[in-house]
Design a protein around this motif. Structure first.
Motif, PDB file in Angstrom:
ATOM      1  N   ILE A 154      -4.004   5.206  -0.738  1.00 18.14           N
ATOM      2  CA  ILE A 154      -2.734   5.872  -0.339  1.00 18.14           C
ATOM      3  C   ILE A 154      -1.928   4.843  -0.026  1.00 18.14           C
ATOM      4  CG2 ILE A 154      -1.260   7.384   1.224  1.00 18.14           C
ATOM      5  CD1 ILE A 154      -3.816   9.265   1.093  1.00 18.14           C
ATOM      6  N   GLY A 155      -0.616   4.515  -0.529  1.00 17.01           N
ATOM      7  CA  GLY A 155       0.331   3.394  -0.317  1.00 17.01           C
ATOM      8  C   GLY A 155       0.942   3.803   0.939  1.00 17.01           C
ATOM      9  N   GLN A 156       1.667   2.633   1.697  1.00 15.75           N
ATOM     10  CA  GLN A 156       2.281   2.801   2.864  1.00 15.75           C
ATOM     11  C   GLN A 156       3.204   1.799   2.783  1.00 15.75           C
ATOM     12  OE1 GLN A 156      -0.342   2.716   6.053  1.00 15.75           O
ATOM     13  NE2 GLN A 156      -0.594   0.421   5.949  1.00 15.75           N
ATOM     14  N   GLY A 157       4.318   1.956   3.331  1.00 12.58           N
ATOM     15  CA  GLY A 157       5.397   0.887   3.630  1.00 12.58           C
ATOM     16  C   GLY A 157       6.369   1.502   4.586  1.00 12.58           C
ATOM     17  N   GLU A 158       7.551   0.557   4.510  1.00 10.37           N
ATOM     18  CA  GLU A 158       8.642   0.825   5.627  1.00 10.37           C
ATOM     19  C   GLU A 158       9.760   1.325   4.664  1.00 10.37           C
ATOM     20  OE1 GLU A 158       9.402  -2.277   8.150  1.00 10.37           O
ATOM     21  OE2 GLU A 158       7.352  -2.427   8.684  1.00 10.37           O
TER      22      GLU A 158
END
Length: 104
Positions: free
Chosen positions: A80-84
């Motif tokens: 699962i990707g994540q970021g701001e």
């Protein structure tokens, strides 16, 4: 009488078998041309950019992107990707199944 039926000149003509083989090849070629024309990833003459996603939302998901004559292939890593980021808008599903995006 039965010997006469076995030795008819029409049954011994080798051109008839060649004509039948040519007919079979024509049908196969027509089927392949129809397949290529209906598949946007195989159609080399298409000027459109195409994106094809297979197994969407699964760990085996793949995405193929055709831009001009270049085809790129991306595979999911299953993570699962994540970021701001910031909220860009809201999407609404309509009764007819369509989705409307409203930017903020």
């Amino acid at each position: 009488m039965s010997l006469k039926l076995l030795h008819e000149p029409e049954n011994d003509d080798p051109i008839l078998s060649v004509v039948n083989i040519i007919d079979i090849f024509l049908v196969i070629i027509a089927a392949l041309l129809i397949t290529v024309a209906q598949n946007p990833m195989l159609n080399a003459f298409s000027k459109q950019d195409v994106t094809v996603i297979t197994d969407a939302g699964k760990p085996t998901m793949e995405m193929m992107v055709k831009k001009g004559e270049k085809i790129e292939r991306y595979k999911s890593s299953g993570q699962i990707g994540q970021g701001e980021g910031a909220k860009a808008g809201t999407a609404y599903r309509m009764k007819d199944g369509g989705i409307v995006y409203v930017p903020e």
